[in-house]
Scaffold this motif. Structure first.
Motif, PDB file in Angstrom:
ATOM      1  N   GLU A 316       0.804  -1.221   0.000  1.00 26.51           N
ATOM      2  CA  GLU A 316       0.000   0.000   0.000  1.00 26.51           C
ATOM      3  C   GLU A 316       0.840   1.277   0.000  1.00 26.51           C
ATOM      4  N   ARG A 317       1.895   1.312   0.810  1.00 25.52           N
ATOM      5  CA  ARG A 317       2.655   2.562   0.906  1.00 25.52           C
ATOM      6  C   ARG A 317       3.320   2.903  -0.417  1.00 25.52           C
ATOM      7  N   VAL A 318       3.931   1.908  -1.042  1.00 27.78           N
ATOM      8  CA  VAL A 318       4.567   2.146  -2.349  1.00 27.78           C
ATOM      9  C   VAL A 318       3.514   2.458  -3.403  1.00 27.78           C
ATOM     10  N   TRP A 319       2.396   1.769  -3.340  1.00 28.89           N
ATOM     11  CA  TRP A 319       1.330   2.014  -4.317  1.00 28.89           C
ATOM     12  C   TRP A 319       0.863   3.466  -4.263  1.00 28.89           C
ATOM     13  N   TRP A 320       0.587   3.935  -3.050  1.00 25.37           N
ATOM     14  CA  TRP A 320       0.052   5.292  -2.939  1.00 25.37           C
ATOM     15  C   TRP A 320       1.103   6.343  -3.280  1.00 25.37           C
ATOM     16  N   SER A 321       2.355   6.069  -3.048  1.00 27.69           N
ATOM     17  CA  SER A 321       3.410   7.024  -3.380  1.00 27.69           C
ATOM     18  C   SER A 321       3.728   6.993  -4.867  1.00 27.69           C
ATOM     19  N   LEU A 322       4.244   5.863  -5.343  1.00 21.81           N
ATOM     20  CA  LEU A 322       4.762   5.790  -6.697  1.00 21.81           C
ATOM     21  C   LEU A 322       3.673   5.765  -7.761  1.00 21.81           C
ATOM     22  N   TYR A 323       2.541   5.156  -7.449  1.00 27.99           N
ATOM     23  CA  TYR A 323       1.520   4.989  -8.489  1.00 27.99           C
ATOM     24  C   TYR A 323       0.377   5.992  -8.379  1.00 27.99           C
ATOM     25  N   GLN A 324       0.015   6.357  -7.172  1.00 33.61           N
ATOM     26  CA  GLN A 324      -1.085   7.321  -7.010  1.00 33.61           C
ATOM     27  C   GLN A 324      -0.593   8.748  -6.764  1.00 33.61           C
ATOM     28  N   GLN A 325       0.701   8.943  -6.610  1.00 32.03           N
ATOM     29  CA  GLN A 325       1.303  10.265  -6.419  1.00 32.03           C
ATOM     30  C   GLN A 325       0.832  10.947  -5.138  1.00 32.03           C
ATOM     31  N   LYS A 326       0.538  10.130  -4.132  1.00 33.98           N
ATOM     32  CA  LYS A 326       0.112  10.648  -2.843  1.00 33.98           C
ATOM     33  C   LYS A 326       0.905   9.939  -1.756  1.00 33.98           C
ATOM     34  N   PRO A 327       2.145  10.373  -1.573  1.00 33.17           N
ATOM     35  CA  PRO A 327       3.024   9.667  -0.627  1.00 33.17           C
ATOM     36  C   PRO A 327       2.492   9.715   0.786  1.00 33.17           C
ATOM     37  N   ARG A 328       2.605   8.598   1.446  1.00 32.61           N
ATOM     38  CA  ARG A 328       2.140   8.479   2.819  1.00 32.61           C
ATOM     39  C   ARG A 328       3.337   8.265   3.729  1.00 32.61           C
ATOM     40  N   PRO A 329       3.478   9.089   4.738  1.00 32.14           N
ATOM     41  CA  PRO A 329       4.611   8.946   5.638  1.00 32.14           C
ATOM     42  C   PRO A 329       4.512   7.697   6.494  1.00 32.14           C
ATOM     43  N   LEU A 330       5.626   7.349   7.099  1.00 35.46           N
ATOM     44  CA  LEU A 330       5.649   6.206   8.002  1.00 35.46           C
ATOM     45  C   LEU A 330       4.817   6.494   9.236  1.00 35.46           C
ATOM     46  N   GLU A 331       4.375   5.442   9.924  1.00 34.45           N
ATOM     47  CA  GLU A 331       3.469   5.595  11.058  1.00 34.45           C
ATOM     48  C   GLU A 331       4.171   6.163  12.281  1.00 34.45           C
ATOM     49  N   GLY A 332       3.378   6.860  13.090  1.00 34.82           N
ATOM     50  CA  GLY A 332       3.882   7.375  14.348  1.00 34.82           C
ATOM     51  C   GLY A 332       3.435   6.494  15.492  1.00 34.82           C
ATOM     52  N   GLY A 333       2.884   7.097  16.558  1.00 38.24           N
ATOM     53  CA  GLY A 333       2.616   6.303  17.730  1.00 38.24           C
ATOM     54  C   GLY A 333       1.177   6.187  18.156  1.00 38.24           C
ATOM     55  N   VAL A 334       0.228   6.887  17.520  1.00 40.29           N
ATOM     56  CA  VAL A 334      -1.153   6.855  17.981  1.00 40.29           C
ATOM     57  C   VAL A 334      -2.070   6.217  16.949  1.00 40.29           C
ATOM     58  N   TRP A 335      -2.125   6.757  15.743  1.00 36.84           N
ATOM     59  CA  TRP A 335      -2.940   6.175  14.681  1.00 36.84           C
ATOM     60  C   TRP A 335      -2.136   5.142  13.890  1.00 36.84           C
ATOM     61  N   LYS A 336      -2.834   4.154  13.358  1.00 37.63           N
ATOM     62  CA  LYS A 336      -2.223   3.155  12.490  1.00 37.63           C
ATOM     63  C   LYS A 336      -2.936   3.174  11.133  1.00 37.63           C
ATOM     64  N   TRP A 337      -2.159   2.940  10.076  1.00 39.48           N
ATOM     65  CA  TRP A 337      -2.749   2.976   8.741  1.00 39.48           C
ATOM     66  C   TRP A 337      -3.940   2.037   8.581  1.00 39.48           C
ATOM     67  N   PRO A 338      -3.872   0.787   9.050  1.00 39.81           N
ATOM     68  CA  PRO A 338      -5.017  -0.114   8.837  1.00 39.81           C
ATOM     69  C   PRO A 338      -6.314   0.408   9.445  1.00 39.81           C
ATOM     70  N   TRP A 339      -6.220   1.204  10.518  1.00 41.43           N
ATOM     71  CA  TRP A 339      -7.442   1.750  11.108  1.00 41.43           C
ATOM     72  C   TRP A 339      -8.172   2.654  10.112  1.00 41.43           C
ATOM     73  N   ILE A 340      -7.422   3.255   9.204  1.00 44.53           N
ATOM     74  CA  ILE A 340      -8.024   4.114   8.182  1.00 44.53           C
ATOM     75  C   ILE A 340      -8.364   3.311   6.937  1.00 44.53           C
ATOM     76  N   THR A 341      -7.372   2.568   6.423  1.00 49.04           N
ATOM     77  CA  THR A 341      -7.553   1.908   5.130  1.00 49.04           C
ATOM     78  C   THR A 341      -8.539   0.748   5.189  1.00 49.04           C
ATOM     79  N   ASP A 342      -8.614   0.053   6.318  1.00 49.51           N
ATOM     80  CA  ASP A 342      -9.497  -1.113   6.405  1.00 49.51           C
ATOM     81  C   ASP A 342     -10.969  -0.730   6.502  1.00 49.51           C
ATOM     82  N   HIS A 343     -11.244   0.525   6.820  1.00 50.02           N
ATOM     83  CA  HIS A 343     -12.642   0.935   7.017  1.00 50.02           C
ATOM     84  C   HIS A 343     -13.037   2.075   6.076  1.00 50.02           C
ATOM     85  N   ARG A 344     -12.217   2.289   5.069  1.00 49.10           N
ATOM     86  CA  ARG A 344     -12.513   3.349   4.111  1.00 49.10           C
ATOM     87  C   ARG A 344     -13.721   2.964   3.247  1.00 49.10           C
TER      88      ARG A 344
END
Length: 538
Positions: A316-344
């Motif tokens: 997903e991270r490479v897809w959104w950066s290289l292919y969709q031109q919307k780079p997503r930074p690495l995760e921090g400490g409170v939110w996790k990517w799956p919490w957003i992407t799994d329920h979109r």
């Protein structure tokens, strides 16, 4: 016996007829070139075979001049393919060649022909149109830039007689060459120079600079040192070599939110740039090609199934950066990517949802540093089962004279019943700005009789972590659904670490979701609105 000589008067008459004939032919050719395609076809049908042969030669010359794509198709017997996104690149070069200086940022996925068109065929075409101009080509490495230069140099050797250009005999290096008059061999002002990022660009300036793929790989993209090196080179080397009235084209695949494209988009002169954002799958209604959502960029080469396979293989991270031109930074400490992407949810999936409340939340820019220089403007809703939905992120740099109107217009667009505004930095001022903006829009007829949403002021007494963590838990429980993509908001959420200043997009989202999730603001309590603003909602 004396030799007789022709009378000079007869020679002059013959010369005069030849000149008149040549001038007449040139006028006819010029007139033919001005006709549209249908008119030219009509002419071709009405003349004899010999004349049609002449017209075919004129058509070929016109095709060579028309655009980089047209030229490449003619010179390669149509082996060089054309596509809609390549047409957009061609149009950029055509505008510049016509004398319209431009700054253009083109972002698109790998293996879609961007380098071959923008760093090879298009510069060749441009030099043929302007042999007195200098072109610069830069890439992440000197070797890659030299490859582009070598290709263009060899193409001039091969196609130069057809294009009317030639190399100067004393300047034929791959990384630097000059052009010459093909008839006299005299050196012209035009030519080409190449360089890798970090390398020098000494000598003459450039009328056109093309920066192609300035980032080598993910390791360089993630390195603050390498990103700084690139930016320093961009500002202190490349930009200083542009001639007055010159043009710059940056064409790249996105790697990081602060890569060269990201820095340009966030820069003070961002409004001076033309942005052509070309994701592999269309993700917005204002797509430069007018594609429908999820339509592929180059369907003949990379269809929907092929792109789905690529997405699975790269992650997903490479897809959104290289292919969709919307780079997503690495995760921090409170939110996790799956919490957003799994329920979109997609807008199509959201169509069946009935909302009981819709909230617009605004967090005004209250700080003086680079983090707190945006006004957070967010909208979300809630259904009768307690599910929460993120509907819009319209955040940006806005002064008090604009964010009030933007807030009200978003409320009108979504038929919001309330506006949540943080009052830490403005006290009553923020509320008054919204009321005044609503009054002005009402007088202009933009509210269309809609009742003004209630204004809910919040004062963030709790620490940022105490405010953010309950909302993050709602995400973890799958109760929050993003309707579509909100790359900058989502990037701020997953990279926020307690102790950091929270950015205004995130703060606006937290304020809005806190209001929607509060049992006291549930539909039963909300029906106490005496003006029936929630009529029609469950």
């Amino acid at each position: 016996m004396t030799a007789t000589t022709p009378e000079p008067v007869l020679l002059e008459d013959d010369d005069s007829k030849i000149v008149e004939g040549a001038e007449e032919l040139l006028e006819l050719v010029a007139a033919y070139r001005k006709l549209n395609r249908a008119q030219r076809r009509l002419v071709a049908r009405t003349v004899g075979a010999e004349a049609r042969t002449v017209l075919a030669g004129i058509e070929r010359d016109m095709a060579l001049e028309r655009s980089p794509g047209s030229m490449s198709a003619i010179l390669t017997d149509r082996r060089e393919k054309q596509a809609g996104h390549l047409d957009l690149i061609d149009q950029v070069f055509r505008d510049i060649a016509r004398g319209h200086p431009r700054k253009v940022l083109i972002t698109m996925p790998p293996r879609h022909g961007k380098s071959r068109r923008a760093a090879r065929w298009a510069p060749l075409w441009y030099l043929a149109r302007h042999p007195d101009h200098r072109v610069m080509i830069a890439s992440y490495s000197a070797d890659l830039a030299d490859d582009h230069g070598r290709w263009i140099r060899d193409a001039i050797n091969t196609y130069g007689p057809q294009l009317g250009i030639a190399l100067h005999s004393g300047s034929k290096a791959a990384n630097r060459f000059d052009l010459a008059n093909p008839e006299t061999g005299e050196r012209l002002e035009g030519g080409l120079v190449t360089a890798g990022v970090g390398g020098g660009l000494t000598g003459k300036g450039a009328h056109l600079a093309v920066v192609d793929d300035p980032i080598k790989d993910d390791a360089d993209a993630q390195s603050p040192t390498m990103r700084k090196r690139l930016w320093d080179w961009w500002t202190s080397v490349l930009l200083t070599r542009i001639e007055p009235g010159g043009s710059v084209i940056v064409i790249q695949t996105r790697w990081h939110e602060q890569d060269l494209a990201g820095k340009i988009l966030a820069g003070e002169d961002a409004s001076d740039w033309t942005i052509l954002d070309l994701p592999a799958l269309a993700d917005s209604e204002d797509d430069p090609l007018g594609r429908e959502i999820n339509a592929p960029l180059w369907p003949i080469r990379y269809g929907t199934k092929a792109l789905a396979k690529i997405r699975r293989s790269v992650g997903e991270r490479v897809w959104w950066s290289l292919y969709q031109q919307k780079p997503r930074p690495l995760e921090g400490g409170v939110w996790k990517w799956p919490w957003i992407t799994d329920h979109r949810l997609t807008p199509m999936q959201f169509r069946g949802v009935d909302l009981t409340r819709i909230i617009v939340a605004v967090d005004t820019a209250g700080g003086s540093d680079d983090v707190n220089d945006e006004t957070g403007l967010w909208a979300g809703g809630r259904d009768d089962e307690g599910q929460l939905y993120v509907l819009a992120d319209r955040s940006g740099r806005m002064g008090a004279d604009t964010w009030g109107h933007a807030t009200c217009r978003l409320a009108i667009e979504l038929r919001a019943d309330a506006i949540v505004v943080e009052s830490n930095f403005g006290g009553d001022m923020a509320k008054q700005i919204i009321k005044q903006a609503w009054k002005e829009l009402a007088e202009a007829g933009e509210t269309k009789g809609m009742l003004m949403p209630s204004i809910i002021e919040v004062h963030a007494k709790q620490g940022k972590r105490l405010r953010a963590e309950p909302i993050a838990q709602l995400y973890a429980q799958g109760l929050v659904h993003h309707v579509g993509e909100f790359p900058r908001l989502e990037g701020q959420l997953v990279t926020w670490i307690p102790g950091m200043d929270s950015p205004d997009r995130m703060d606006a989202a937290v304020h809005g979701l806190t209001e929607l999730a509060d049992p006291a603001s549930a539909p039963v309590a909300a029906t106490t609105y005496g003006d029936q603003r929630l009529r029609g909602r469950r």
